[in-house]
Design a protein around this motif. Structure first.
Motif, PDB file in Angstrom:
ATOM      1  N   LEU A   1       0.874  -1.302   0.469  1.00 55.95           N
ATOM      2  CA  LEU A   1       0.201  -0.151  -0.236  1.00 55.95           C
ATOM      3  C   LEU A   1       0.907   0.885  -0.186  1.00 55.95           C
ATOM      4  N   SER A   2       1.440   1.594  -0.941  1.00 52.57           N
ATOM      5  CA  SER A   2       1.875   2.928  -1.160  1.00 52.57           C
ATOM      6  C   SER A   2       1.755   3.685  -2.655  1.00 52.57           C
ATOM      7  N   ARG A   3       0.764   3.204  -3.550  1.00 54.62           N
ATOM      8  CA  ARG A   3       0.442   4.252  -4.595  1.00 54.62           C
ATOM      9  C   ARG A   3      -0.508   3.734  -4.907  1.00 54.62           C
ATOM     10  N   LEU A   4      -1.195   4.292  -5.832  1.00 55.33           N
ATOM     11  CA  LEU A   4      -2.413   4.481  -6.539  1.00 55.33           C
ATOM     12  C   LEU A   4      -2.899   2.818  -6.780  1.00 55.33           C
ATOM     13  N   SER A   5      -2.050   2.652  -7.712  1.00 55.44           N
ATOM     14  CA  SER A   5      -2.457   0.536  -7.951  1.00 55.44           C
ATOM     15  C   SER A   5      -2.760   0.126  -7.022  1.00 55.44           C
ATOM     16  N   ASP A   6      -2.173   0.318  -5.773  1.00 53.28           N
ATOM     17  CA  ASP A   6      -2.096  -0.327  -4.009  1.00 53.28           C
ATOM     18  C   ASP A   6      -3.602  -0.048  -4.073  1.00 53.28           C
ATOM     19  N   VAL A   7      -4.048   0.333  -3.870  1.00 52.25           N
ATOM     20  CA  VAL A   7      -5.407   1.708  -3.509  1.00 52.25           C
ATOM     21  C   VAL A   7      -6.680   0.903  -4.443  1.00 52.25           C
ATOM     22  N   LEU A   8      -6.237   0.793  -5.754  1.00 47.03           N
ATOM     23  CA  LEU A   8      -7.366  -0.261  -6.709  1.00 47.03           C
ATOM     24  C   LEU A   8      -7.258  -1.501  -7.024  1.00 47.03           C
ATOM     25  N   ILE A   9      -6.541  -1.773  -6.769  1.00 49.18           N
ATOM     26  CA  ILE A   9      -5.874  -3.171  -6.420  1.00 49.18           C
ATOM     27  C   ILE A   9      -6.777  -3.991  -4.685  1.00 49.18           C
ATOM     28  N   ALA A  10      -6.907  -3.073  -3.832  1.00 47.71           N
ATOM     29  CA  ALA A  10      -7.424  -3.095  -2.927  1.00 47.71           C
ATOM     30  C   ALA A  10      -8.655  -3.028  -3.001  1.00 47.71           C
ATOM     31  N   MET A  11      -9.569  -1.979  -3.685  1.00 51.44           N
ATOM     32  CA  MET A  11     -10.562  -1.953  -3.924  1.00 51.44           C
ATOM     33  C   MET A  11     -11.420  -3.204  -4.415  1.00 51.44           C
ATOM     34  N   LYS A  12     -10.874  -3.836  -5.880  1.00 50.84           N
ATOM     35  CA  LYS A  12     -11.129  -4.587  -5.700  1.00 50.84           C
ATOM     36  C   LYS A  12     -11.224  -5.612  -5.238  1.00 50.84           C
ATOM     37  N   LYS A  13     -10.453  -6.385  -4.385  1.00 49.02           N
ATOM     38  CA  LYS A  13     -10.477  -7.560  -3.946  1.00 49.02           C
ATOM     39  C   LYS A  13     -11.066  -7.614  -2.903  1.00 49.02           C
ATOM     40  N   ASN A  14     -10.494  -6.398  -1.986  1.00 47.08           N
ATOM     41  CA  ASN A  14     -11.771  -5.992  -0.738  1.00 47.08           C
ATOM     42  C   ASN A  14     -12.986  -5.661  -0.785  1.00 47.08           C
ATOM     43  N   LEU A  15     -13.180  -4.474  -1.962  1.00 52.84           N
ATOM     44  CA  LEU A  15     -14.873  -4.383  -1.661  1.00 52.84           C
ATOM     45  C   LEU A  15     -15.743  -4.201  -3.548  1.00 52.84           C
ATOM     46  N   GLY A  16     -15.373  -5.337  -4.349  1.00 53.62           N
ATOM     47  CA  GLY A  16     -16.168  -5.584  -4.735  1.00 53.62           C
ATOM     48  C   GLY A  16     -16.070  -4.974  -5.962  1.00 53.62           C
TER      49      GLY A  16
END
Length: 186
Positions: A66-81
């Motif tokens: 969790l250090s970049r925009l791409s990490d946030v987007l991946i987390a949003m897909k994985k954790n929030l659908g």
């Protein structure tokens, strides 16, 4: 509609955060984010104004990088659908060796992080098309559109224009339709 001639990053990040905060209240079909920009860079998370610990908290204790925009987007897909689609320019310029142009290497790294290790089963779908010029960032509650590329220069340096159209405002649906058509290949 609101118009911004500065603070693009603040508005962009606030819509990312708002999308995370309302995810559980949205119908799964409404959990979509489209990022359309000819040129892209993976924005540092520190440009959001929130420390990493706060990001972990709002992303339900996400444990991945969790250090970049791409990490946030991946987390949003994985954790929030969230369904996240990225559309960027495919051009002869971008075929140049990445070592010759630093910014090409940065974009390539972002795309690789979003896609992951399998082009056949990407983490986040990234499309590249010739002729992409529009800049639109669609979130569940609003759309940002204007001249701002998703780059450090676009968000922080250049004298750019960015419009915010909220979901309940006139014109929102047409912008969404046009963005969907761009993603679909029109």
């Amino acid at each position: 509609m609101s118009n911004f001639s500065h603070g693009h990053s603040d508005v962009f990040w606030s819509l990312v955060i708002q999308s995370i905060e309302v995810a559980e209240t949205l119908d799964p079909k409404d959990r979509s984010i489209f990022l359309i920009s000819p040129w892209m860079r993976d924005l540092d998370l520190n440009t959001s104004g929130l420390p990493t610990e706060d990001w972990r908290e709002i992303l339900d204790a996400y444990e991945g990088p969790l250090s970049r925009l791409s990490d946030v987007l991946i987390a949003m897909k994985k954790n929030l659908g969230y369904r996240i689609v990225v559309l960027t320019l495919d051009s002869a310029d971008k075929l140049l060796p990445k070592t010759d142009r630093f910014w090409l290497g940065q974009e390539h790294t972002m795309v690789q992080r979003l896609v992951g290790s399998s082009d056949d089963n990407p983490i986040i779908k990234v499309q590249k098309k010739f002729g992409v010029h529009t800049k639109k960032y669609l979130f569940p509650s609003a759309v940002l559109h204007g001249s701002v590329n998703l780059t450090n220069a676009g968000m922080f340096l250049n004298g750019e224009n960015l419009n915010l159209t909220r979901k309940d405002q006139d014109g929102y649906e047409q912008i969404v339709i046009n963005a969907a058509a761009s993603i679909a290949g029109s």
